[in-house]
Design a protein around this motif. Structure first.
Motif, PDB file in Angstrom:
ATOM      1  N   ILE A  28       0.791  -1.211   0.000  1.00 57.02           N
ATOM      2  CA  ILE A  28       0.000   0.000   0.000  1.00 57.02           C
ATOM      3  C   ILE A  28       0.834   1.276   0.000  1.00 57.02           C
ATOM      4  N   GLY A  29       2.122   1.195   0.231  1.00 55.56           N
ATOM      5  CA  GLY A  29       2.943   2.380   0.313  1.00 55.56           C
ATOM      6  C   GLY A  29       3.681   2.633  -0.977  1.00 55.56           C
ATOM      7  N   GLU A 115       8.550   2.641  -4.880  1.00 57.35           N
ATOM      8  CA  GLU A 115       7.914   1.458  -5.448  1.00 57.35           C
ATOM      9  C   GLU A 115       7.550   1.682  -6.910  1.00 57.35           C
ATOM     10  N   GLY A 116       7.831   0.706  -7.730  1.00 58.98           N
ATOM     11  CA  GLY A 116       7.450   0.752  -9.139  1.00 58.98           C
ATOM     12  C   GLY A 116       8.342  -0.165  -9.951  1.00 58.98           C
ATOM     13  N   PRO A 117       7.776  -1.209 -10.568  1.00 55.62           N
ATOM     14  CA  PRO A 117       6.374  -1.640 -10.537  1.00 55.62           C
ATOM     15  C   PRO A 117       5.957  -2.141  -9.141  1.00 55.62           C
ATOM     16  N   PRO A 118       4.659  -2.431  -8.939  1.00 56.74           N
ATOM     17  CA  PRO A 118       4.180  -2.842  -7.619  1.00 56.74           C
ATOM     18  C   PRO A 118       4.985  -4.015  -7.051  1.00 56.74           C
ATOM     19  N   THR A 234      17.737  -2.675  -5.714  1.00 58.21           N
ATOM     20  CA  THR A 234      16.422  -3.101  -6.192  1.00 58.21           C
ATOM     21  C   THR A 234      16.038  -4.341  -5.403  1.00 58.21           C
ATOM     22  N   THR A 235      14.819  -4.359  -4.858  1.00 57.22           N
ATOM     23  CA  THR A 235      14.391  -5.523  -4.084  1.00 57.22           C
ATOM     24  C   THR A 235      12.914  -5.820  -4.277  1.00 57.22           C
ATOM     25  N   THR A 236      12.608  -7.101  -4.356  1.00 56.34           N
ATOM     26  CA  THR A 236      11.224  -7.567  -4.315  1.00 56.34           C
ATOM     27  C   THR A 236      10.940  -8.291  -2.996  1.00 56.34           C
TER      28      THR A 236
END
Length: 269
Positions: A28-29, A115-118, A234-236
């Protein structure tokens, strides 16, 4: 219940709610902010302002792995045995991430991943000079090139399949060590051009970490030589601010549960 105890318990409840719900920030952020400390070190030959350490603006050995131990000691990395010539010395390294009067000056800092992409959070700078003109100043250079940085946050991971689905990647120069739950997961020591390394949730599992659990994230960086400074993440994986510094989206999500808890607490007083 007296006022002091009431406020103390309310603060504790607030922290518990934020920690319990903080992992929804990635859903959500729009950003996550890591916080920490930058320490500025002397460039060579700037007079009596401070004492120069030889590993800042010294040799350029390239990527040097094994400079630090595999676990943190009292929250900090320590030199691992004999440091490779040109990378540092144990005595010098002991000053990198603590306030060392006469050798460095420090200031709080923060770094925001967007954030981007989600579900993917990123920070990227090809000219990472966050203390230009500050502390000891640029010391006759176009930028303030000689500093260390310690950033802190929280990291968790989901485990949707047996494969490596989540990733944390760093690219930059110079030294970079990342620890999760006090365990070394990225080792890019040495003065070098931009280099990359990464880890996944499967790597974290091999260290004994479990899905859905928040762990301390510690990032230790050093910029030691002119002329470039790159810092990119970059992290998921699920990443969050340190406790006590929740993201705005987390506060919105936590408020109903927090209000209910506090209401029940007041009724029991």
């Amino acid at each position: 219940m007296n006022l002091k105890n009431h406020l103390s318990q309310n603060r504790a409840l607030t922290l518990l709610v934020l920690l319990g719900l903080g992992w929804s920030t990635t859903a959500i952020g729009a950003s996550v902010t890591l916080t920490g400390t930058i320490r500025d070190f002397c460039a060579p030959s700037i007079g009596s302002t401070c004492t120069h350490l030889s590993d800042f603006e010294g040799a350029v050995p390239g990527v040097v792995t094994g400079m630090v131990g595999s676990t943190l000691t009292a929250g900090l990395p320590t030199a691992a045995g004999s440091i490779v010539a040109g990378a540092s010395t144990a005595a010098n390294f002991a000053k990198w991430y603590v306030d060392s009067p006469g050798f460095n000056l420090s200031t709080p800092t923060s770094l925001t991943l967007t954030e981007g992409p989600p579900g993917t959070f990123t920070y990227s700078s090809g000219a990472f000079f966050p203390i230009d003109g500050l502390l000891y100043g640029n010391q006759g250079n176009p930028h303030n090139y000689h500093f260390t940085m310690h950033l802190e946050g929280l990291l968790s991971f989901s485990d949707p399949t047996l494969g490596a689905d989540k990733l944390f990647t760093f690219t930059g120069d110079d030294d970079l060590w990342i620890f999760v739950d006090g365990k070394l997961v990225i080792d890019l020591g040495g003065v070098h051009g931009a280099a990359s390394a990464s880890f996944t949730e499967e790597d974290l599992k091999t260290l004994g970490l479990t899905a859905g659990t928040p762990y301390d994230l510690d990032i230790f960086f050093a910029e030691r030589h002119t002329v470039a400074s790159t810092f990119a993440i970059t992290t998921t994986l699920d990443i969050a601010a340190p406790p006590g510094l929740p993201e705005p989206g987390t506060l919105l999500l936590a408020f109903p549960a927090l209000a209910a808890l506090l209401s029940r607490r007041r009724g029991a007083s």
